[in-house]
Write a protein that holds these residues in place. Structure first.
Motif, PDB file in Angstrom:
ATOM      1  N   LEU A 135       4.137   5.744  -5.531  1.00 49.47           N
ATOM      2  CA  LEU A 135       4.251   6.076  -6.531  1.00 49.47           C
ATOM      3  C   LEU A 135       3.001   6.650  -7.229  1.00 49.47           C
ATOM      4  N   GLU A 136       2.086   7.239  -6.829  1.00 47.29           N
ATOM      5  CA  GLU A 136       1.055   7.780  -7.119  1.00 47.29           C
ATOM      6  C   GLU A 136       1.525   9.356  -6.660  1.00 47.29           C
ATOM      7  N   LEU A 137       3.094   9.675  -5.867  1.00 45.08           N
ATOM      8  CA  LEU A 137       3.225  11.081  -5.370  1.00 45.08           C
ATOM      9  C   LEU A 137       4.575  11.083  -6.432  1.00 45.08           C
ATOM     10  N   LYS A 138       5.091  10.004  -7.037  1.00 48.07           N
ATOM     11  CA  LYS A 138       5.992   9.919  -7.980  1.00 48.07           C
ATOM     12  C   LYS A 138       6.694  10.074  -7.226  1.00 48.07           C
ATOM     13  N   ASP A 165       2.272   1.865  -3.332  1.00 51.88           N
ATOM     14  CA  ASP A 165       1.242   2.166  -4.111  1.00 51.88           C
ATOM     15  C   ASP A 165       1.333   3.848  -4.056  1.00 51.88           C
ATOM     16  N   LYS A 166       1.149   4.219  -2.564  1.00 49.34           N
ATOM     17  CA  LYS A 166       0.650   5.337  -2.170  1.00 49.34           C
ATOM     18  C   LYS A 166       2.721   6.150  -3.105  1.00 49.34           C
ATOM     19  N   ASP A 185       1.049  -1.465  -0.135  1.00 45.39           N
ATOM     20  CA  ASP A 185       0.055  -0.158   0.111  1.00 45.39           C
ATOM     21  C   ASP A 185       0.639   1.258  -0.204  1.00 45.39           C
TER      22      ASP A 185
END
Length: 690
Positions: free
Chosen positions: A25-28, A22-23, A19
């Motif tokens: 990668l979402e924030l780049k 994923d977070k 999790d």
């Protein structure tokens, strides 16, 4: 600036590593894996975002728990329950009606595969085999009770006895298995312990490492030593369990995969820090890669003065395993089984990889498992070691595993203690089966013994059908036909040769042969003779096994016949390439076939003046004849191929020497013979094209 690893931050925030990834990668934020590091500022930003999301979830929960929301929900739920109840009752009534009609219709129906043994057919119709044979003679079919008949004959004979014979296709069996092993809803899935297989080269410390793990991490309730024969053992770390298979060799691992049981989640590859990557290590890597499971490398014996961890990592890179600290994704953990160092780190990494894989199963359903091993105990009868994969297996459940079925009378865990149930990933020994099941068979829980018996009979029929039908593994002879039918998209090849250079040459040539319809894939290569392990890998991966200037062992030849593996040996590389090229293009026309008729061992060498060296031989298998061809094998490598110049028993010339007898052998224009060499005798047969 201080840096922190991602998996350590996940621990601190008490959330799953996946999790958190994923977070991130979402924030780049740049990160390759859970072992990557991030700056302290980035870590603080992530903490704030997660805390904010957590607060929002709490607010939503408070809103959901308010009386007004509950009141509306209760009314809606009640209406929904009434509608569903009416729908279920209607469906049940319709189902009952269909079932009754079906039972009447199928009362006199027999389902068989394309072929059936006469004796089995008679049993299904509850008539004597002689009656069936009499009817067949009337149709002009001459057969005894142990011979098969095709479905057309069975339909005609069945009608004579008042039975409707139907073909039971493989798809129907698949439907049976789908009903027993269905996919679970994502919301029903829960975390399950990872199943780990330990592999590696001999004397690199696999057993020592397993022993240390067991002794250190067995829970108090399980104290008292591990029962070795169960085939698996369970250890606990950080209140989470890990299951280690006690049959760690890659031969056993691949043998189970060959039978369709993919039970291992993670492979731990043990490499000695003072020795390095050895042939068996490479073999283990290829077996794990072929199975498509993650590999964790345990670099053992780091306490030795000659240990060189960096050299080991370099050798691993050469095999395609790039360590994480070198920018790759392979976890390498330095350990010492002797000094008990790094064991906790290894177990934590296993749990971390398991978390990233999201290993989950539904414990609240009928159990599905895999047979690890089976044995016949004189006092207890058939015993089977089962690794539960889905659901919960309980004492009293009716189970079926291949042709074996029965009710679970008792269950024992990995320390020999009686247990009443086993949840996913937990290994247990069960009592109560009708016979000893094959390792690798799937075990299913069914409603009653009648269904279990029916399923087991279907399995027996299917097994006989496979035996009766032709070879179904890929071979060069039927490759073009299978490509045309779209059955083969990738041709797997296992290569063994006398020198490394031959392997590299053939790998490059084979890669160039790949076409749009089929891609060639070399899944394993190695220097040395063809062994049982090579045959099992070829069987599990549906591969063709090719040897250059090397020969298979006697047991490998027998195993290849049993497993229906296409095993081909060549003296010239280009012959093999030409064969595969012709097979892909559908132009392969095998006209000459080699048939091995025997093997002999040279036990003495006699020098005869004017003649040369004569070998004193003992025939180990089959026979050797005066007119056959022979090849001389030393350390599984062919050093001569030619004709027999003389064959004698005592002073007499003979035409052949059979198994168990001794004699004298002269080779045509060859004198370099030594004690211990193997002489393989063979004949060349001309095969007419059909």
């Amino acid at each position: 600036m201080t840096k922190i690893r991602i998996y350590e931050l996940a621990k601190e925030l008490n959330i799953p590593t996946k999790d958190l990834m994923d977070k991130i990668l979402e924030l780049k934020i740049p990160a390759n894996s859970h072992m990557s590091t991030i700056d302290e500022e980035e870590a603080e930003l992530i903490k704030e975002i997660i805390e904010e999301e957590s607060d929002n979830k709490v607010k939503d929960k408070i809103f959901e728990d308010s009386p007004e929301v509950h009141k509306n929900d209760k009314i809606k739920n009640k209406e929904k329950e009434i509608k569903e109840s009416k729908k279920v009752k209607k469906e049940e009534a319709e189902e009952k009606e269909v079932k009754e009609v079906k039972e009447v219709k199928e009362e006199k129906t027999i389902q068989i595969y394309d072929n059936i043994i006469i004796k089995d057919f008679a049993e299904k119709m509850e008539v004597s085999p002689s009656q069936v044979i009499t009817k067949l003679i009337g149709l002009g079919v001459m057969a005894n009770l142990n011979q098969p008949i095709d479905i057309n004959s069975a339909v005609i004979v069945g009608k004579e006895f008042g039975f409707n014979v139907e073909s039971m296709k493989e798809s129907e069996e698949k439907m049976d298995e789908e009903r027993l092993d269905f996919e679970d809803s994502p919301e029903d899935l829960q975390w399950r312990p990872p199943v780990v297989t330990v592999m590696g080269h001999v004397d690199h410390g696999k057993t020592s490492l397993l022993d240390v793990i067991r002794k250190t991490h067995v829970t108090k309730q399980e104290a008292g030593g591990i029962t070795q024969h169960i085939g698996a053992s369970t250890v606990t770390i950080n209140k989470k369990k890990i299951v280690f298979l006690d049959t760690p060799g890659h031969e056993a691992f691949t043998a189970m995969r060959a039978r369709g049981a993919q039970i291992t989640d993670i492979a731990v590859l043990v490499v000695a820090a003072d020795d390095g990557v050895m042939p068996q290590t490479i073999e283990a890597i290829n077996h794990a890669k072929a199975a498509g499971i993650p590999i964790i490398v345990a670099i053992n014996k780091i306490d030795k003065p000659s240990a060189n961890i960096e050299r080991i990592k370099q050798e691993l890179v050469e095999q395609g395993l790039v360590p994480e600290d070198w920018g790759g994704d392979t976890i390498c953990v330095p350990v010492s089984a002797l000094k008990k160092k790094g064991i906790n780190d290894l177990l934590e990494m296993i749990l971390l990889v398991a978390e990233m894989q999201e290993l989950k199963a539904n414990p609240d359903r009928k159990a599905v498992g895999a047979i690890i091993e089976g044995e016949l105990d004189k006092g207890k009868g058939p015993l089977a070691t089962v690794l539960v994969q889905k659901g919960t297996l309980k004492v009293g459940d009716v189970v079926v595993a291949g042709s074996a079925y029965g009710r679970v009378r008792a269950m024992f865990d990995d320390v020999g203690k009686r247990v009443k149930k086993a949840t996913p990933s937990i290994p247990v020994v069960i009592l109560g089966l009708s016979e000893v099941p094959e390792a690798g068979e799937h075990l299913y829980v069914v409603d009653d013994e009648k269904k279990a018996r029916l399923y087991s009979e279907k399995k027996k029929d299917k097994f006989r059908e496979i035996q009766l039908n032709a070879n179904q593994k890929v071979s060069l002879d039927d490759l073009f036909e299978k490509i045309q039918m779209g059955e083969v998209k990738e041709l797997n090849v296992v290569i063994k040769a006398d020198v490394k250079g031959s392997i590299e040459a053939v790998k490059q040539s084979l890669t160039k042969l790949s076409v749009d319809e089929v891609r060639l894939n070399v899944i394993h290569d190695g220097v040395g003779g063809i062994t049982d392990s090579d045959v099992m890998l070829a069987s599990a991966s549906n591969a063709i096994l090719i040897g250059f200037n090397v020969r298979p062992t006697l047991s490998a030849i027998d195993l290849a016949k049993r497993e229906k593996v296409d095993l081909r040996t060549y003296r010239v590389i280009y012959d093999a390439i030409e064969d595969i090229k012709s097979a892909i293009n559908g132009m392969l026309e095998p006209t000459i076939k080699e048939e091995v008729i025997g093997r002999s061992e040279i036990r003495a060498v006699f020098k005869v003046s004017g003649v040369g060296n004569i070998a004193g031989i003992y025939v180990l298998q089959g026979k050797i004849t005066r007119n056959c061809k022979v090849r001389l094998i030393r350390n599984d490598v062919v050093i001569f191929e030619g004709d027999v110049s003389s064959l004698k028993r005592f002073k007499d010339d003979v035409k052949e020497i059979s198994f168990g007898y001794e004699g004298g052998l002269g080779l045509e224009n060859f004198n370099d013979i030594k004690e211990g060499d193997i002489v393989e005798s063979y004949i060349l047969k001309e095969i007419r094209k059909e």
